[in-house]
Design a protein around this motif. Structure first.
Motif, PDB file in Angstrom:
ATOM      1  N   VAL A 194       3.981   9.164   0.472  1.00  0.00           N
ATOM      2  CA  VAL A 194       4.646   9.922  -0.586  1.00  0.00           C
ATOM      3  C   VAL A 194       3.979  11.288  -0.731  1.00  0.00           C
ATOM      4  CG1 VAL A 194       5.214   9.967  -3.052  1.00  0.00           C
ATOM      5  CG2 VAL A 194       5.171   7.796  -1.827  1.00  0.00           C
ATOM      6  N   PRO A 195       4.745  12.370  -0.786  1.00  0.00           N
ATOM      7  CA  PRO A 195       4.136  13.676  -1.087  1.00  0.00           C
ATOM      8  C   PRO A 195       3.629  13.688  -2.522  1.00  0.00           C
ATOM      9  CG  PRO A 195       6.522  13.853  -1.100  1.00  0.00           C
ATOM     10  CD  PRO A 195       6.208  12.464  -0.635  1.00  0.00           C
TER      11      PRO A 195
ATOM     12  N   ALA B  93       0.364   8.173  11.845  1.00  0.00           N
ATOM     13  CA  ALA B  93      -0.998   7.642  11.800  1.00  0.00           C
ATOM     14  C   ALA B  93      -1.121   6.538  10.754  1.00  0.00           C
ATOM     15  CB  ALA B  93      -1.989   8.766  11.508  1.00  0.00           C
ATOM     16  N   VAL B  94      -0.475   6.723   9.604  1.00  0.00           N
ATOM     17  CA  VAL B  94      -0.494   5.699   8.560  1.00  0.00           C
ATOM     18  C   VAL B  94       0.218   4.445   9.041  1.00  0.00           C
ATOM     19  CG1 VAL B  94       0.392   5.093   6.275  1.00  0.00           C
ATOM     20  CG2 VAL B  94      -0.733   7.293   6.634  1.00  0.00           C
ATOM     21  N   GLU B  95       1.376   4.601   9.642  1.00  0.00           N
ATOM     22  CA  GLU B  95       2.136   3.442  10.105  1.00  0.00           C
ATOM     23  C   GLU B  95       1.360   2.664  11.161  1.00  0.00           C
ATOM     24  OE1 GLU B  95       4.752   0.474  10.758  1.00  0.00           O
ATOM     25  OE2 GLU B  95       4.685   1.883   9.063  1.00  0.00           O
ATOM     26  N   LYS B  96       0.651   3.361  12.024  1.00  0.00           N
ATOM     27  CA  LYS B  96      -0.097   2.694  13.088  1.00  0.00           C
ATOM     28  C   LYS B  96      -1.267   1.877  12.547  1.00  0.00           C
ATOM     29  CE  LYS B  96      -2.495   3.593  17.472  1.00  0.00           C
ATOM     30  NZ  LYS B  96      -2.869   4.627  18.464  1.00  0.00           N
ATOM     31  N   ASN B  97      -1.935   2.403  11.524  1.00  0.00           N
ATOM     32  CA  ASN B  97      -3.161   1.770  11.041  1.00  0.00           C
ATOM     33  C   ASN B  97      -3.014   1.019   9.725  1.00  0.00           C
ATOM     34  OD1 ASN B  97      -5.491   2.829  12.944  1.00  0.00           O
ATOM     35  ND2 ASN B  97      -4.118   4.562  12.601  1.00  0.00           N
ATOM     36  N   PHE B  98      -1.922   1.258   9.015  1.00  0.00           N
ATOM     37  CA  PHE B  98      -1.672   0.585   7.738  1.00  0.00           C
ATOM     38  C   PHE B  98      -0.210   0.145   7.737  1.00  0.00           C
ATOM     39  CE2 PHE B  98      -4.884   3.847   7.221  1.00  0.00           C
ATOM     40  CZ  PHE B  98      -5.907   3.216   6.532  1.00  0.00           C
ATOM     41  N   LYS B  99       0.094  -0.859   8.482  1.00  0.00           N
ATOM     42  CA  LYS B  99       1.480  -1.277   8.711  1.00  0.00           C
ATOM     43  C   LYS B  99       2.245  -1.453   7.401  1.00  0.00           C
ATOM     44  CE  LYS B  99       1.297  -1.582  13.217  1.00  0.00           C
ATOM     45  NZ  LYS B  99       2.047  -0.651  14.070  1.00  0.00           N
TER      46      LYS B  99
ATOM     47  N   ALA C 283       2.844  18.447  11.181  1.00  0.00           N
ATOM     48  CA  ALA C 283       1.664  17.824  10.584  1.00  0.00           C
ATOM     49  C   ALA C 283       2.046  16.652   9.686  1.00  0.00           C
ATOM     50  CB  ALA C 283       0.872  18.861   9.792  1.00  0.00           C
ATOM     51  N   TRP C 284       3.074  16.831   8.871  1.00  0.00           N
ATOM     52  CA  TRP C 284       3.512  15.758   7.969  1.00  0.00           C
ATOM     53  C   TRP C 284       3.966  14.526   8.767  1.00  0.00           C
ATOM     54  CZ3 TRP C 284       3.109  14.574   2.995  1.00  0.00           C
ATOM     55  CH2 TRP C 284       3.933  13.558   2.486  1.00  0.00           C
ATOM     56  N   ASP C 285       4.730  14.751   9.802  1.00  0.00           N
ATOM     57  CA  ASP C 285       5.216  13.629  10.610  1.00  0.00           C
ATOM     58  C   ASP C 285       4.063  12.902  11.293  1.00  0.00           C
ATOM     59  OD1 ASP C 285       7.769  14.299   9.866  1.00  0.00           O
ATOM     60  OD2 ASP C 285       8.271  15.338  11.733  1.00  0.00           O
ATOM     61  N   ALA C 286       3.033  13.648  11.704  1.00  0.00           N
ATOM     62  CA  ALA C 286       1.868  13.025  12.334  1.00  0.00           C
ATOM     63  C   ALA C 286       1.109  12.154  11.336  1.00  0.00           C
ATOM     64  CB  ALA C 286       0.952  14.097  12.910  1.00  0.00           C
ATOM     65  N   ILE C 287       1.006  12.595  10.085  1.00  0.00           N
ATOM     66  CA  ILE C 287       0.380  11.774   9.045  1.00  0.00           C
ATOM     67  C   ILE C 287       1.120  10.451   8.911  1.00  0.00           C
ATOM     68  CG2 ILE C 287      -0.048  11.570   6.565  1.00  0.00           C
ATOM     69  CD1 ILE C 287      -0.524  14.600   6.521  1.00  0.00           C
ATOM     70  N   LYS C 288       2.440  10.513   8.856  1.00  0.00           N
ATOM     71  CA  LYS C 288       3.239   9.301   8.691  1.00  0.00           C
ATOM     72  C   LYS C 288       3.042   8.347   9.862  1.00  0.00           C
ATOM     73  CE  LYS C 288       7.361   9.616   6.888  1.00  0.00           C
ATOM     74  NZ  LYS C 288       8.761  10.007   6.627  1.00  0.00           N
TER      75      LYS C 288
ATOM     76  N   THR D 261       0.825  -1.208   0.000  1.00  0.00           N
ATOM     77  CA  THR D 261       0.000   0.000   0.000  1.00  0.00           C
ATOM     78  C   THR D 261       0.856   1.253   0.000  1.00  0.00           C
ATOM     79  OG1 THR D 261      -1.760  -1.137   1.207  1.00  0.00           O
ATOM     80  CG2 THR D 261      -1.792   1.272   1.256  1.00  0.00           C
ATOM     81  N   SER D 262       0.468   2.213  -0.806  1.00  0.00           N
ATOM     82  CA  SER D 262       1.134   3.516  -0.835  1.00  0.00           C
ATOM     83  C   SER D 262       0.097   4.597  -0.585  1.00  0.00           C
ATOM     84  CB  SER D 262       1.800   3.769  -2.190  1.00  0.00           C
ATOM     85  OG  SER D 262       2.741   2.761  -2.496  1.00  0.00           O
ATOM     86  N   PHE D 263       0.453   5.575   0.240  1.00  0.00           N
ATOM     87  CA  PHE D 263      -0.409   6.728   0.474  1.00  0.00           C
ATOM     88  C   PHE D 263       0.186   7.934  -0.226  1.00  0.00           C
ATOM     89  CE2 PHE D 263      -2.510   4.226   3.590  1.00  0.00           C
ATOM     90  CZ  PHE D 263      -3.759   4.820   3.763  1.00  0.00           C
TER      91      PHE D 263
END
Length: 481
Positions: free
Chosen positions: A414-415, A403-409, A396-401, A222-224
């Motif tokens: 990617v910007p 949150a993604v890592e926690k819920n989508f291992k 904010a960017w670091d928080a997105i990363k 998966t890629s965000f």
């Protein structure tokens, strides 16, 4: 509580002051435990599903973008929870909602944005009624299910969960739901930013425009793609006036013929490829994960030959190529009143999207040169904005990363830049970092349903989106120990 007091009394050797301090700490800790209850996610998700289906049943088609009843529904849910709300009406029926859970004074809040209006749907082409919000096969089927009503419910449930949990905040959190996004936002988010900025004024914002995809550009997993920018909307209307006449007498100055030939020259000569810093950063991020030769091509896009190879291969999807150049799309034609009458006026509408950094005046001059006829008049339907990209680093960017890592291992972040416009641009113009981040995973077949037939969203995506949005809010807003 009594056991805590007894514990303090038994350890009196530190003196009365020590015992009193220890007792105060114990009481404070116990009080927090009593007021901050764990979340029953199954119950919250079930509640959210009902709200989502109710919200999706409101016909908020744009035009006319009448969101008043749908917004009133959301407002009542928030009011019931004791969350402060306020509504703003730009035109009759076009209502925006702002809800707030305040934080400390002097600290700007986090804003969760979404829009309530949807594009039209032709019900005869749908498997389920577009405003029926049917639950079938694990999906909610509805116009706006993806764009953008589920996203609004994710924000709503985050606010409700924070309020019910009495979560101590170091930063306030806001929700804003707007009308008119699907028509450019002039009577929605743009109007709010221009006339009611004091009602929001956030530190940063999270909106639609980016999400997760499986096996994106050949990558495994998966890629965000998190939208930090978007192509700038430049809608134009072309008008050519000439001599009419009888349809039985072909003439080279037929306005239709002149228009068609001019449009052919224009569309066959799209602007050249230009790799923006955002796309370059994204390609640098994914290049090491790609197989050879794609890995080499993506890491050397500055070389024209590598550029051509990548575009013929890994970057061949049209939606990707649209991010590599300014684009011109012919979307509307209008001419003629009868089959045997040569019209005096021929018209066309163009949907142009400019990359960040493109000079709009130079773009327009190039277009005029290609049209090659001074009789053309060009009118703006929408001017391109000058919104700067949001940073792909920082709080904010670091928080997105996280949150993604926690819920989508294991998911890659990617910007990215979107081809379509969103309401984020109005906040970026005010200097507010704004991110397109909808925490769902959508395969290409599901994405194709957006603005198409049988739009739907899985219940699994809804649930995971709520949890991820909540985790993001906790990361950025909750008081730290």
């Amino acid at each position: 509580m009594r056991s805590l007091v007894n514990l303090v009394l038994r350890f009196r050797f530190g003196g009365i002051v020590f015992a009193a301090a220890a007792l105060a700490i114990a009481i404070s800790t116990a009080g927090q435990a009593e007021t901050t209850a764990p979340i029953d996610w199954d119950k919250l998700n079930s509640e959210a599903l009902g709200y989502f289906r109710d919200f999706a049943k409101f016909d908020t088609t744009n035009p006319p973008s009448n969101t008043a009843v749908a917004i009133d529904y959301l407002k009542k849910l928030l009011d019931h929870e004791g969350i402060a709300t306020e509504t703003f009406e730009s035109k009759p029926g076009m209502v925006s909602l702002v809800a707030k859970i305040p934080g400390p004074a002097g600290v700007k809040p986090m804003l969760l944005m979404s829009h309530a209006d949807v594009v039209p749907a032709v019900g005869a082409n749908w498997t389920h009624p577009p405003f029926g919000a049917d639950l079938s096969d694990g999906y909610v089927w509805a116009r706006g299910a993806i764009d953008d009503k589920a996203h609004g419910i994710m924000a709503l449930m985050t606010m409700i969960a924070l309020k019910r949990g009495n979560v101590p905040l170091r930063r306030g959190i806001e929700l804003m739901v707007n009308p008119d996004e699907e028509a450019g936002g002039a009577n929605g988010a743009e109007w709010m930013v221009k006339t009611h900025w004091d009602a929001i004024d956030p530190a940063f914002a999270f909106n639609e425009g980016g999400g997760g995809a499986p096996d994106w550009l050949g990558l495994r997993g998966t890629s965000f793609q998190i939208a930090v920018s978007e192509k700038r909307v430049m809608w134009l209307h072309l008008t050519l006036r000439g001599k009419g006449g009888h349809g039985s007498v072909p003439k080279p100055d037929n306005p239709n013929l002149v228009l068609v030939n001019a449009l052919h020259r224009l569309l066959e000569n799209q602007p050249p490829i230009r790799i923006t810093p955002i796309i370059a950063q994204a390609m640098d991020t994914i290049a090491p994960l790609e197989p050879f030769p794609a890995s080499f091509e993506l890491s050397h896009l500055e070389l024209s030959e590598m550029n051509k190879l990548a575009i013929a291969g890994v970057l061949s999807p049209y939606n990707i190529q649209a991010l590599l150049r300014d684009t011109i799309s012919l979307t509307m034609l209008n001419a003629g009143v009868k089959v045997n009458v040569v019209p005096t006026v021929a018209e066309a509408s163009l949907d142009c999207r400019l990359l960040p950094g493109t000079d709009a005046d130079a773009f327009l001059k190039r277009m005029r040169d290609l049209l090659g006829d001074e009789r053309f008049t060009i009118d703006y339907l929408q001017h391109p904005d000058e919104a700067p990209p949001s940073p792909s680093s920082g709080e904010a960017w670091d928080a997105i990363k996280r949150a993604v890592e926690k819920n989508f291992k294991g998911a890659l972040v990617v910007p990215w830049m979107t081809t379509g416009g969103t309401d984020s641009r109005f906040l970026r113009e005010r200097g507010v970092p704004s991110y397109g981040f909808v925490p769902t995973i959508l395969a290409s077949g599901e994405i194709a349903r957006v603005h198409g037939d049988d739009e739907r969203l899985s219940v699994e995506n809804l649930n995971r989106g709520i949890r991820t949005t909540y985790d993001l809010a906790i990361d950025l807003c909750a008081a730290k120990d």
